[in-house]
Scaffold this motif. Structure first.
Motif, PDB file in Angstrom:
ATOM      1  N   ALA A 151      23.918  23.060  54.490  1.00 41.45           N
ATOM      2  CA  ALA A 151      23.289  22.240  53.453  1.00 41.45           C
ATOM      3  C   ALA A 151      21.841  22.667  53.304  1.00 41.45           C
ATOM      4  O   ALA A 151      21.208  23.126  54.258  1.00 41.45           O
ATOM      5  CB  ALA A 151      23.372  20.760  53.805  1.00 41.45           C
ATOM      6  N   LYS A 152      21.336  22.521  52.075  1.00 40.47           N
ATOM      7  CA  LYS A 152      19.924  22.760  51.772  1.00 40.47           C
ATOM      8  C   LYS A 152      19.419  21.540  51.023  1.00 40.47           C
ATOM      9  O   LYS A 152      20.189  20.879  50.316  1.00 40.47           O
ATOM     10  CB  LYS A 152      19.743  23.979  50.864  1.00 40.47           C
ATOM     11  N   GLY A 153      18.149  21.266  51.157  1.00 38.95           N
ATOM     12  CA  GLY A 153      17.607  20.114  50.451  1.00 38.95           C
ATOM     13  C   GLY A 153      16.161  20.312  50.051  1.00 38.95           C
ATOM     14  O   GLY A 153      15.457  21.164  50.598  1.00 38.95           O
ATOM     15  N   ASN A 154      15.761  19.522  49.084  1.00 39.63           N
ATOM     16  CA  ASN A 154      14.372  19.439  48.640  1.00 39.63           C
ATOM     17  C   ASN A 154      14.035  17.971  48.486  1.00 39.63           C
ATOM     18  O   ASN A 154      14.868  17.187  48.027  1.00 39.63           O
ATOM     19  CB  ASN A 154      14.185  20.114  47.272  1.00 39.63           C
ATOM     20  N   SER A 155      12.837  17.614  48.844  1.00 41.45           N
ATOM     21  CA  SER A 155      12.391  16.243  48.619  1.00 41.45           C
ATOM     22  C   SER A 155      10.912  16.262  48.259  1.00 41.45           C
ATOM     23  O   SER A 155      10.176  17.177  48.622  1.00 41.45           O
ATOM     24  CB  SER A 155      12.643  15.367  49.850  1.00 41.45           C
ATOM     25  N   THR A 156      10.506  15.252  47.519  1.00 44.99           N
ATOM     26  CA  THR A 156       9.113  15.103  47.109  1.00 44.99           C
ATOM     27  C   THR A 156       8.596  13.785  47.663  1.00 44.99           C
ATOM     28  O   THR A 156       9.256  12.752  47.527  1.00 44.99           O
ATOM     29  CB  THR A 156       8.986  15.109  45.576  1.00 44.99           C
ATOM     30  N   GLU A 194      22.052  20.154  48.420  1.00 48.26           N
ATOM     31  CA  GLU A 194      23.098  21.097  48.027  1.00 48.26           C
ATOM     32  C   GLU A 194      24.024  21.263  49.228  1.00 48.26           C
ATOM     33  O   GLU A 194      23.608  21.732  50.287  1.00 48.26           O
ATOM     34  CB  GLU A 194      22.472  22.438  47.653  1.00 48.26           C
ATOM     35  N   TYR A 195      25.281  20.874  49.050  1.00 48.58           N
ATOM     36  CA  TYR A 195      26.272  20.985  50.116  1.00 48.58           C
ATOM     37  C   TYR A 195      26.920  22.365  50.002  1.00 48.58           C
ATOM     38  O   TYR A 195      27.511  22.701  48.983  1.00 48.58           O
ATOM     39  CB  TYR A 195      27.327  19.881  49.986  1.00 48.58           C
ATOM     40  N   ILE A 196      26.815  23.148  51.065  1.00 45.63           N
ATOM     41  CA  ILE A 196      27.290  24.535  51.041  1.00 45.63           C
ATOM     42  C   ILE A 196      28.577  24.698  51.840  1.00 45.63           C
ATOM     43  O   ILE A 196      29.500  25.384  51.413  1.00 45.63           O
ATOM     44  CB  ILE A 196      26.192  25.475  51.575  1.00 45.63           C
ATOM     45  N   ALA A 197      28.641  24.086  53.008  1.00 45.63           N
ATOM     46  CA  ALA A 197      29.817  24.190  53.874  1.00 45.63           C
ATOM     47  C   ALA A 197      29.954  22.882  54.658  1.00 45.63           C
ATOM     48  O   ALA A 197      29.000  22.123  54.787  1.00 45.63           O
ATOM     49  CB  ALA A 197      29.671  25.369  54.840  1.00 45.63           C
ATOM     50  N   GLN A 198      31.140  22.643  55.172  1.00 44.63           N
ATOM     51  CA  GLN A 198      31.386  21.420  55.923  1.00 44.63           C
ATOM     52  C   GLN A 198      30.718  21.473  57.293  1.00 44.63           C
ATOM     53  O   GLN A 198      30.582  22.534  57.882  1.00 44.63           O
ATOM     54  CB  GLN A 198      32.888  21.216  56.077  1.00 44.63           C
ATOM     55  N   LEU A 199      30.329  20.321  57.771  1.00 38.27           N
ATOM     56  CA  LEU A 199      29.791  20.139  59.117  1.00 38.27           C
ATOM     57  C   LEU A 199      30.804  19.319  59.904  1.00 38.27           C
ATOM     58  O   LEU A 199      31.495  18.466  59.335  1.00 38.27           O
ATOM     59  CB  LEU A 199      28.456  19.391  59.058  1.00 38.27           C
ATOM     60  N   TYR A 200      30.857  19.551  61.223  1.00 43.78           N
ATOM     61  CA  TYR A 200      31.879  18.906  62.037  1.00 43.78           C
ATOM     62  C   TYR A 200      31.297  18.246  63.275  1.00 43.78           C
ATOM     63  O   TYR A 200      30.257  18.654  63.801  1.00 43.78           O
ATOM     64  CB  TYR A 200      32.935  19.940  62.465  1.00 43.78           C
TER      65      TYR A 200
END
Length: 136
Positions: A97-102, A58-64
Motif C-alpha cells: 500500500a502507498k498513501g498520501n496525507s495532508t 492506494e492498495y497494491i497487494a494484500q497484507l496478511y
C-alpha cells in the motif's frame, strides 16, 4: 524517513483472510508518530497541532496476519501552514500500500491554522522524500 513495524492481529483480518482495508489507514497513522513528536514532543493533546485534512490510500497487494508489516513515512511537501506525508507499507519485501496525507498546523484554541515555525520546518526537512531516480 520514519520506520514503524506493525505486528498484525487476528482481529484485523477479514472474512477472506487478509488484513481488512479499513485497517490500513490506521496503520499509516501509527507510522506518523515521529512527525507528531516534532510538533508536540510529549504527544499531549492539550496543545495538539497536527490536524489531517486529506488522505489517499492506494492498495497494491494484500497484507496478511502472521508476518510483520513495515511502514515507511516521509515528508513530501512543506508549505506555510501545512505539510504532506508520503508513506509506504511493505510485507515480506513487497510494497502492499502507498498513501498520501495532508496535515495543517492548527491551533485548537484559536481554531485557526498557523504558520509552521522555522525550527519545525527544519526538522521536517530531515525526513524529506526523494523520488527514486530512473535507471538508464
Amino acid at each position: 524517513m520514519f520506520e514503524t513495524v506493525i505486528e498484525p492481529r487476528v482481529c484485523e483480518t477479514d472474512g477472506v483472510g487478509h488484513i481488512n482495508n479499513t485497517t490500513i489507514p490506521i496503520w499509516f497513522e501509527s507510522g506518523r508518530q515521529g512527525i507528531f513528536r516534532i510538533f508536540n514532543p510529549d504527544l499531549s493533546f492539550k496543545d495538539w497541532r497536527c490536524v489531517i485534512i486529506k488522505m489517499n490510500v492506494e492498495y497494491i497487494a494484500q497484507l496478511y496476519y502472521g508476518q510483520p508489516v513495515k511502514i515507511r513515512t516521509w515528508i513530501s511537501r512543506i508549505g506555510n501552514s501545512s505539510f504532506e506525508v508520503y508513506e509506504e507499507m511493505e510485507q515480506e519485501g513487497q510494497i502492499c500500500a502507498k498513501g498520501n496525507s495532508t496535515y495543517v498546523n492548527f491551533n485548537r484554541h484559536t481554531q485557526r491554522s498557523e504558520s509552521i515555525s522555522a525550527p519545525i520546518k527544519n526538522k521536517l526537512q530531515e525526513h524529506f522524500y526523494e523520488e527514486p531516480k530512473e535507471k538508464g
